[in-house]
Design a protein around this motif. Structure first.
Motif, PDB file in Angstrom:
ATOM      1  N   THR A  58       0.990  -1.077   0.617  1.00 42.40           N
ATOM      2  CA  THR A  58       0.003   0.293   0.057  1.00 42.40           C
ATOM      3  C   THR A  58       0.905   1.109   0.345  1.00 42.40           C
ATOM      4  N   LYS A  66       2.583   1.861  -5.445  1.00 43.98           N
ATOM      5  CA  LYS A  66       2.504   0.567  -5.296  1.00 43.98           C
ATOM      6  C   LYS A  66       2.620  -0.185  -5.735  1.00 43.98           C
ATOM      7  N   SER A  67       1.183   0.008  -7.553  1.00 41.33           N
ATOM      8  CA  SER A  67       1.120  -0.959  -8.192  1.00 41.33           C
ATOM      9  C   SER A  67       2.016  -1.567  -9.220  1.00 41.33           C
ATOM     10  N   ALA A  70       4.607  -3.658  -7.118  1.00 42.38           N
ATOM     11  CA  ALA A  70       3.630  -5.104  -6.384  1.00 42.38           C
ATOM     12  C   ALA A  70       3.408  -5.902  -7.795  1.00 42.38           C
ATOM     13  N   LEU A  87      -0.365 -12.784  -7.476  1.00 43.42           N
ATOM     14  CA  LEU A  87      -0.721 -11.342  -7.055  1.00 43.42           C
ATOM     15  C   LEU A  87      -2.110 -11.228  -7.704  1.00 43.42           C
ATOM     16  N   GLU A  89      -5.281  -7.984  -7.603  1.00 47.63           N
ATOM     17  CA  GLU A  89      -5.417  -6.688  -7.521  1.00 47.63           C
ATOM     18  C   GLU A  89      -6.563  -6.442  -6.562  1.00 47.63           C
ATOM     19  N   ASP A  91      -6.861  -2.748  -5.114  1.00 48.27           N
ATOM     20  CA  ASP A  91      -7.103  -1.580  -5.409  1.00 48.27           C
ATOM     21  C   ASP A  91      -8.474  -1.296  -6.192  1.00 48.27           C
ATOM     22  N   LEU A  97      -4.209  -3.018 -12.890  1.00 47.24           N
ATOM     23  CA  LEU A  97      -2.306  -3.755 -13.130  1.00 47.24           C
ATOM     24  C   LEU A  97      -3.165  -4.373 -14.829  1.00 47.24           C
ATOM     25  N   ASP A 170      -2.617  -5.889  -3.844  1.00 42.61           N
ATOM     26  CA  ASP A 170      -2.414  -4.131  -3.791  1.00 42.61           C
ATOM     27  C   ASP A 170      -3.376  -3.620  -3.706  1.00 42.61           C
ATOM     28  N   ASP A 247      -0.609   4.461 -10.673  1.00 46.05           N
ATOM     29  CA  ASP A 247      -0.502   3.450  -9.630  1.00 46.05           C
ATOM     30  C   ASP A 247      -0.841   4.423  -8.115  1.00 46.05           C
TER      31      ASP A 247
END
Length: 247
Positions: A58, A66-67, A70, A87, A89, A91, A97, A170, A247
């Motif tokens: 985060t 951050k993305s 990640a 992974l 997502e 968010d 992504l 993420d 991001d």
């Protein structure tokens, strides 16, 4: 875990050149991926020592990268063939992504967490050991979804079927909504991404305090900086310039 479950996931093969243009530098193990690989090693060692499997990534606010971090971390882990990584997502307000990967729109991991779809129908596979659950569109009530019993059950089911060595989430910026604080109950630890000359010490302190009340804070990564390391012949740092808008 069965190899068949992983092989059944929809495969994608992103263009490495286009990834590099978006600061995704870890798939090929080039010199630029060295900082990400170092972070990977430290994270794996710490998680293994503590028996942790779920890591949230985060940031205090939007724009910290951050993305990008990640996805770089997940792709770096994928180069370790014996390790299986998911992974996810999380968010849900501003998913990015699929855009970073130049992947076709369609997958919606939020439907899996809501209990209305199977992970196999909404996950993408890169190689044989990295699966990504992403979103094509935002979710209207993400905090409620994350806090639901169905989401917890869906994550347990995914772990049972795919038995990942590591699950990376993420997540949304902490100071933007309560989504990440809600997700903290579902993860073992969290890594905070801060942006050089943008994120304040006060913002980091607030994030650490809020998250530490709910899960383990692994540390803070300073992103979006670059300095020369002539003795190695390449630039060294966790940041690779400006993060993308999503991001």
């Amino acid at each position: 875990m069965t190899a068949g479950a992983w092989q059944a996931l929809t495969p994608i093969a992103p263009n490495l050149g286009r990834l590099r243009g978006k600061r995704i530098v870890s798939p090929d193990g080039s010199a630029e991926s060295a900082p990400i690989d170092l972070m990977r090693t430290k994270i794996v060692q710490q998680m293994r020592a503590n028996g942790w499997r779920r890591l949230a990534i985060t940031s205090p606010s939007a724009g910290c990268g951050k993305s990008t971090v990640a996805l770089n971390l997940a792709l770096s882990l994928a180069r370790q063939q014996e390790r299986h990584t998911l992974l996810i997502e999380a968010d849900f307000r501003k998913p990015s992504l699929l855009k970073l990967l130049d992947a076709p729109r369609g997958p919606q991991i939020s439907e899996v967490l809501a209990g209305t779809a199977e992970f196999a129908d909404h996950a993408l596979r890169l190689g044989g050991n990295l699966a990504i659950g992403a979103n094509s569109k935002p979710v209207e009530t993400p905090a409620e979804l994350i806090q639901s019993r169905r989401a917890a059950e869906a994550l347990e089911r995914i772990e049972t079927i795919y038995a990942p060595d590591l699950m990376i989430f993420d997540t949304a910026p902490v100071l933007v909504s309560d989504d990440t604080l809600s997700l903290a109950a579902h993860v073992d630890c969290v890594l905070i991404i801060a942006a050089t000359e943008e994120t304040t010490i006060q913002e980091i302190d607030i994030c650490e305090r809020e998250l530490a009340e709910r899960t383990n804070v692994m540390g803070v990564v300073v992103n979006k900086f670059r300095f020369a390391a002539p003795e190695y012949g390449y630039a060294y740092g966790y940041g690779y310039g400006a993060a993308t808008e999503e991001d």
